[in-house]
Design a protein around this motif. Structure first.
Motif, PDB file in Angstrom:
ATOM      1  N   THR A  73      52.357  33.594  26.333  1.00  0.00           N
ATOM      2  CA  THR A  73      53.895  33.895  26.252  1.00  0.00           C
ATOM      3  C   THR A  73      54.350  34.738  27.489  1.00  0.00           C
ATOM      4  OG1 THR A  73      53.722  33.628  24.082  1.00  0.00           O
ATOM      5  CG2 THR A  73      55.692  34.472  24.891  1.00  0.00           C
ATOM      6  N   SER A 101      61.960  35.281  23.288  1.00  0.00           N
ATOM      7  CA  SER A 101      60.400  35.012  23.821  1.00  0.00           C
ATOM      8  C   SER A 101      59.526  36.540  23.807  1.00  0.00           C
ATOM      9  CB  SER A 101      59.920  34.526  25.160  1.00  0.00           C
ATOM     10  OG  SER A 101      60.778  35.262  26.172  1.00  0.00           O
ATOM     11  N   LEU A 119      59.396  28.705  20.546  1.00  0.00           N
ATOM     12  CA  LEU A 119      59.169  28.996  21.876  1.00  0.00           C
ATOM     13  C   LEU A 119      59.414  28.004  22.725  1.00  0.00           C
ATOM     14  CD1 LEU A 119      57.824  30.661  24.194  1.00  0.00           C
ATOM     15  CD2 LEU A 119      55.692  29.529  23.519  1.00  0.00           C
TER      16      LEU A 119
END
Length: 278
Positions: free
Chosen positions: A65, A84, A110
Protein backbone atom coordinates in the motif's frame (compact mmCIF):
# COMPACT_ATOMS: atom_id res chain seq x y z
CA UNK A 1 4.36 18.03 -8.73
CA UNK A 2 1.01 19.00 -7.20
CA UNK A 3 0.63 21.66 -9.91
CA UNK A 4 1.52 19.15 -12.60
CA UNK A 5 -1.18 16.84 -11.26
CA UNK A 6 -3.73 19.23 -12.70
CA UNK A 7 -2.66 18.45 -16.29
CA UNK A 8 -5.14 16.91 -18.67
CA UNK A 9 -4.75 13.17 -19.17
CA UNK A 10 -3.40 12.45 -22.66
CA UNK A 11 -5.56 10.54 -25.12
CA UNK A 12 -4.79 6.81 -25.27
CA UNK A 13 -2.90 5.38 -28.22
CA UNK A 14 -4.35 2.44 -30.09
CA UNK A 15 -1.54 1.74 -32.57
CA UNK A 16 1.23 -0.80 -32.02
CA UNK A 17 4.43 0.34 -33.79
CA UNK A 18 6.61 -2.07 -31.77
CA UNK A 19 4.49 -5.12 -32.56
CA UNK A 20 7.36 -7.09 -34.11
CA UNK A 21 9.42 -6.87 -30.92
CA UNK A 22 6.36 -7.25 -28.70
CA UNK A 23 5.30 -10.52 -30.28
CA UNK A 24 8.77 -11.97 -29.77
CA UNK A 25 8.78 -10.87 -26.13
CA UNK A 26 5.25 -12.25 -25.71
CA UNK A 27 6.33 -15.61 -27.15
CA UNK A 28 9.27 -15.72 -24.73
CA UNK A 29 7.06 -14.86 -21.76
CA UNK A 30 4.49 -17.44 -22.81
CA UNK A 31 7.19 -20.12 -23.06
CA UNK A 32 8.62 -19.19 -19.65
CA UNK A 33 5.13 -19.25 -18.17
CA UNK A 34 4.22 -22.66 -19.58
CA UNK A 35 7.52 -24.31 -18.67
CA UNK A 36 8.25 -22.82 -15.24
CA UNK A 37 6.11 -20.03 -13.83
CA UNK A 38 2.67 -21.59 -14.20
CA UNK A 39 3.90 -24.92 -12.83
CA UNK A 40 5.16 -23.21 -9.69
CA UNK A 41 1.84 -21.39 -9.32
CA UNK A 42 -0.10 -24.64 -9.74
CA UNK A 43 2.11 -26.26 -7.09
CA UNK A 44 1.41 -23.34 -4.77
CA UNK A 45 -2.33 -23.85 -5.22
CA UNK A 46 -2.00 -27.56 -4.47
CA UNK A 47 -0.32 -27.01 -1.11
CA UNK A 48 -2.59 -24.17 0.00
CA UNK A 49 -6.31 -23.73 0.58
CA UNK A 50 -8.41 -20.85 -0.80
CA UNK A 51 -8.50 -19.28 2.66
CA UNK A 52 -4.73 -19.50 2.98
CA UNK A 53 -4.26 -17.90 -0.43
CA UNK A 54 -6.73 -15.15 0.49
CA UNK A 55 -4.76 -14.37 3.65
CA UNK A 56 -1.48 -14.24 1.69
CA UNK A 57 -3.06 -11.98 -0.93
CA UNK A 58 -4.40 -9.68 1.80
CA UNK A 59 -0.94 -9.45 3.35
CA UNK A 60 0.84 -8.51 0.13
CA UNK A 61 -1.90 -6.08 -0.89
CA UNK A 62 -1.48 -4.32 2.43
CA UNK A 63 2.31 -4.38 2.57
CA UNK A 64 2.49 -2.75 -0.88
CA UNK A 65 0.00 0.00 0.00
CA UNK A 66 2.84 2.52 0.57
CA UNK A 67 3.38 2.47 -3.21
CA UNK A 68 -0.17 3.75 -3.65
CA UNK A 69 0.25 6.25 -0.80
CA UNK A 70 3.40 7.72 -2.37
CA UNK A 71 1.71 8.09 -5.75
CA UNK A 72 -1.35 9.67 -4.15
CA UNK A 73 0.98 12.42 -2.92
CA UNK A 74 2.73 12.75 -6.27
CA UNK A 75 -0.67 13.13 -7.95
CA UNK A 76 -1.67 15.90 -5.56
CA UNK A 77 -4.56 13.85 -4.15
CA UNK A 78 -4.62 14.47 -0.37
CA UNK A 79 -8.02 12.81 0.13
CA UNK A 80 -6.88 9.67 -1.66
CA UNK A 81 -3.68 9.71 0.40
CA UNK A 82 -5.65 9.93 3.65
CA UNK A 83 -7.93 7.10 2.52
CA UNK A 84 -5.09 4.76 1.52
CA UNK A 85 -3.11 5.65 4.68
CA UNK A 86 -6.13 4.98 6.87
CA UNK A 87 -6.68 1.66 5.14
CA UNK A 88 -3.03 0.73 5.66
CA UNK A 89 -3.12 1.59 9.36
CA UNK A 90 -6.38 -0.26 9.99
CA UNK A 91 -5.29 -3.43 8.23
CA UNK A 92 -1.81 -3.34 9.78
CA UNK A 93 -3.23 -3.09 13.32
CA UNK A 94 -6.74 -4.52 13.52
CA UNK A 95 -6.07 -6.74 10.51
CA UNK A 96 -2.97 -8.29 12.10
CA UNK A 97 -0.25 -6.99 9.79
CA UNK A 98 -2.62 -7.18 6.85
CA UNK A 99 -3.53 -10.87 6.97
CA UNK A 100 -7.13 -9.73 7.29
CA UNK A 101 -8.92 -6.89 5.55
CA UNK A 102 -11.25 -5.09 7.99
CA UNK A 103 -10.78 -1.83 6.06
CA UNK A 104 -12.75 -3.18 3.10
CA UNK A 105 -15.54 -4.24 5.45
CA UNK A 106 -15.60 -0.64 6.68
CA UNK A 107 -16.05 0.55 3.12
CA UNK A 108 -12.46 1.79 2.65
CA UNK A 109 -11.62 0.32 -0.73
CA UNK A 110 -8.11 0.44 -2.13
CA UNK A 111 -7.62 2.16 -5.47
CA UNK A 112 -4.13 1.04 -6.39
CA UNK A 113 -1.89 3.63 -8.00
CA UNK A 114 1.60 3.42 -9.45
CA UNK A 115 4.08 5.75 -11.08
CA UNK A 116 2.61 4.98 -14.50
CA UNK A 117 -0.82 6.31 -13.47
CA UNK A 118 0.92 9.27 -11.83
CA UNK A 119 2.67 10.16 -15.09
CA UNK A 120 -0.66 9.79 -16.90
CA UNK A 121 -2.33 12.24 -14.52
CA UNK A 122 0.56 14.64 -15.07
CA UNK A 123 -0.40 14.60 -18.75
CA UNK A 124 2.38 12.32 -20.04
CA UNK A 125 1.19 10.34 -23.12
CA UNK A 126 1.21 6.57 -22.77
CA UNK A 127 3.48 6.00 -25.76
CA UNK A 128 3.64 2.75 -27.74
CA UNK A 129 2.51 -0.53 -26.23
CA UNK A 130 5.47 -2.56 -24.97
CA UNK A 131 5.99 -6.15 -23.81
CA UNK A 132 8.98 -6.57 -21.48
CA UNK A 133 10.53 -10.02 -21.01
CA UNK A 134 9.29 -11.59 -17.75
CA UNK A 135 7.46 -8.39 -16.76
CA UNK A 136 4.76 -8.50 -19.42
CA UNK A 137 2.50 -5.75 -20.74
CA UNK A 138 3.34 -2.09 -20.27
CA UNK A 139 3.87 1.05 -22.35
CA UNK A 140 6.74 3.43 -23.00
CA UNK A 141 5.32 5.55 -20.14
CA UNK A 142 4.22 2.83 -17.72
CA UNK A 143 7.54 0.97 -17.90
CA UNK A 144 9.03 3.58 -15.54
CA UNK A 145 6.78 2.37 -12.76
CA UNK A 146 8.95 -0.71 -12.29
CA UNK A 147 12.12 1.06 -11.07
CA UNK A 148 10.43 4.10 -9.48
CA UNK A 149 7.80 2.25 -7.45
CA UNK A 150 10.50 0.04 -5.96
CA UNK A 151 11.68 3.08 -4.00
CA UNK A 152 8.46 2.96 -1.97
CA UNK A 153 7.88 -0.80 -2.05
CA UNK A 154 8.53 -2.44 1.36
CA UNK A 155 9.34 -5.74 -0.35
CA UNK A 156 12.11 -4.07 -2.35
CA UNK A 157 13.30 -2.20 0.75
CA UNK A 158 13.58 -5.48 2.64
CA UNK A 159 15.60 -7.04 -0.17
CA UNK A 160 17.98 -4.08 -0.24
CA UNK A 161 18.49 -3.98 3.51
CA UNK A 162 18.93 -7.76 3.84
CA UNK A 163 21.17 -8.21 0.82
CA UNK A 164 23.75 -10.97 0.97
CA UNK A 165 21.62 -13.66 2.57
CA UNK A 166 22.33 -17.25 1.64
CA UNK A 167 20.63 -18.38 -1.57
CA UNK A 168 19.39 -14.79 -2.02
CA UNK A 169 16.73 -15.42 0.61
CA UNK A 170 16.14 -11.67 0.84
CA UNK A 171 14.06 -12.02 -2.33
CA UNK A 172 11.82 -14.78 -0.97
CA UNK A 173 8.98 -12.39 0.01
CA UNK A 174 9.05 -10.91 -3.50
CA UNK A 175 9.07 -14.39 -5.08
CA UNK A 176 6.13 -15.48 -2.93
CA UNK A 177 4.24 -12.33 -3.93
CA UNK A 178 4.81 -13.04 -7.63
CA UNK A 179 3.79 -16.69 -7.25
CA UNK A 180 0.61 -15.72 -5.41
CA UNK A 181 -0.14 -13.15 -8.10
CA UNK A 182 0.30 -15.72 -10.88
CA UNK A 183 -1.83 -18.28 -9.04
CA UNK A 184 -4.73 -15.82 -9.03
CA UNK A 185 -4.54 -15.66 -12.81
CA UNK A 186 -5.14 -19.38 -13.21
CA UNK A 187 -8.84 -18.88 -12.51
CA UNK A 188 -9.02 -16.45 -15.44
CA UNK A 189 -7.33 -18.67 -18.03
CA UNK A 190 -10.72 -19.75 -19.39
CA UNK A 191 -10.96 -16.26 -20.92
CA UNK A 192 -8.35 -17.35 -23.48
CA UNK A 193 -10.52 -20.17 -24.83
CA UNK A 194 -11.47 -19.40 -28.42
CA UNK A 195 -9.24 -16.31 -28.62
CA UNK A 196 -7.80 -16.25 -32.13
CA UNK A 197 -4.83 -14.03 -31.21
CA UNK A 198 -3.79 -14.11 -27.54
CA UNK A 199 -1.26 -11.32 -28.13
CA UNK A 200 -4.03 -8.93 -29.22
CA UNK A 201 -6.17 -10.11 -26.30
CA UNK A 202 -3.48 -9.24 -23.75
CA UNK A 203 -2.66 -5.96 -25.44
CA UNK A 204 -6.28 -4.76 -25.52
CA UNK A 205 -6.99 -6.05 -22.02
CA UNK A 206 -3.97 -4.20 -20.63
CA UNK A 207 -4.89 -0.94 -22.34
CA UNK A 208 -8.46 -1.17 -21.11
CA UNK A 209 -7.44 -1.99 -17.54
CA UNK A 210 -5.02 0.94 -17.44
CA UNK A 211 -7.61 3.39 -18.72
CA UNK A 212 -10.00 2.40 -15.95
CA UNK A 213 -7.21 2.68 -13.39
CA UNK A 214 -6.04 6.09 -14.60
CA UNK A 215 -9.59 7.48 -14.50
CA UNK A 216 -10.30 5.85 -11.11
CA UNK A 217 -12.82 3.45 -12.61
CA UNK A 218 -14.85 6.07 -14.47
CA UNK A 219 -13.30 6.87 -17.87
CA UNK A 220 -15.13 9.23 -20.25
CA UNK A 221 -17.21 7.60 -22.96
CA UNK A 222 -15.19 9.21 -25.76
CA UNK A 223 -11.98 7.74 -24.32
CA UNK A 224 -13.50 4.26 -24.26
CA UNK A 225 -14.72 4.67 -27.83
CA UNK A 226 -11.28 5.80 -29.00
CA UNK A 227 -9.64 2.85 -27.24
CA UNK A 228 -12.07 0.43 -28.88
CA UNK A 229 -11.70 2.03 -32.29
CA UNK A 230 -15.34 3.04 -32.61
CA UNK A 231 -17.17 6.35 -32.92
CA UNK A 232 -20.63 7.73 -32.48
CA UNK A 233 -21.86 5.71 -35.50
CA UNK A 234 -20.77 2.41 -33.94
CA UNK A 235 -23.28 -0.37 -34.62
CA UNK A 236 -23.08 -3.22 -32.05
CA UNK A 237 -25.24 -5.45 -34.26
CA UNK A 238 -22.63 -5.20 -37.01
CA UNK A 239 -19.91 -6.24 -34.57
CA UNK A 240 -21.98 -9.21 -33.35
CA UNK A 241 -22.53 -10.31 -36.92
CA UNK A 242 -18.77 -10.21 -37.54
CA UNK A 243 -18.25 -12.35 -34.44
CA UNK A 244 -20.81 -14.91 -35.66
CA UNK A 245 -19.16 -15.06 -39.07
CA UNK A 246 -15.77 -15.55 -37.47
CA UNK A 247 -17.05 -18.46 -35.36
CA UNK A 248 -18.77 -20.05 -38.36
CA UNK A 249 -15.52 -19.86 -40.33
CA UNK A 250 -13.72 -21.71 -37.57
CA UNK A 251 -11.59 -18.75 -36.56
CA UNK A 252 -9.93 -18.31 -39.94
CA UNK A 253 -9.64 -14.60 -40.64
CA UNK A 254 -9.65 -12.14 -37.79
CA UNK A 255 -12.61 -9.87 -37.36
CA UNK A 256 -12.36 -6.27 -38.49
CA UNK A 257 -12.38 -4.93 -34.94
CA UNK A 258 -9.43 -6.31 -33.01
CA UNK A 259 -10.97 -4.85 -29.90
CA UNK A 260 -13.50 -7.70 -29.80
CA UNK A 261 -10.77 -9.82 -28.29
CA UNK A 262 -10.51 -7.58 -25.27
CA UNK A 263 -12.41 -7.94 -22.02
CA UNK A 264 -13.83 -5.56 -19.49
CA UNK A 265 -11.14 -5.83 -16.85
CA UNK A 266 -13.01 -3.72 -14.36
CA UNK A 267 -14.90 -6.78 -13.16
CA UNK A 268 -11.83 -8.63 -11.95
CA UNK A 269 -8.21 -7.78 -11.31
CA UNK A 270 -7.24 -11.30 -12.30
CA UNK A 271 -8.85 -11.03 -15.71
CA UNK A 272 -6.17 -8.64 -16.83
CA UNK A 273 -3.29 -10.98 -16.00
CA UNK A 274 -4.17 -14.62 -16.60
CA UNK A 275 -0.58 -15.25 -17.74
CA UNK A 276 2.74 -13.50 -17.73
CA UNK A 277 2.85 -13.82 -21.52
CA UNK A 278 1.14 -10.47 -22.10
Amino acid sequence: MVVLAGCTIARPRTDDPWEKWNRKAYAFNDFADRTVIRRVAVGYRKVTTPNMRRVVTNFFTNVRTPVTMANNLLQGEPRAFVRSTGRFLINTTIGLVGFFDPASQMGIKLQEQDFGTTLAKWGVPDGPYLVVPLLGSTTARDVFRFPVDRLADPLAMYARHQSGLRYHAEYMPTWLFLVSLRSRGIDAESLLEGVYDPYVFFRDAYRQQRIYQIYDGNPPVDVIEQLQGVDGDFDPEELLEEQRQFQQNGGGQSATHESTSSVDTTTSDDAATPRTGG
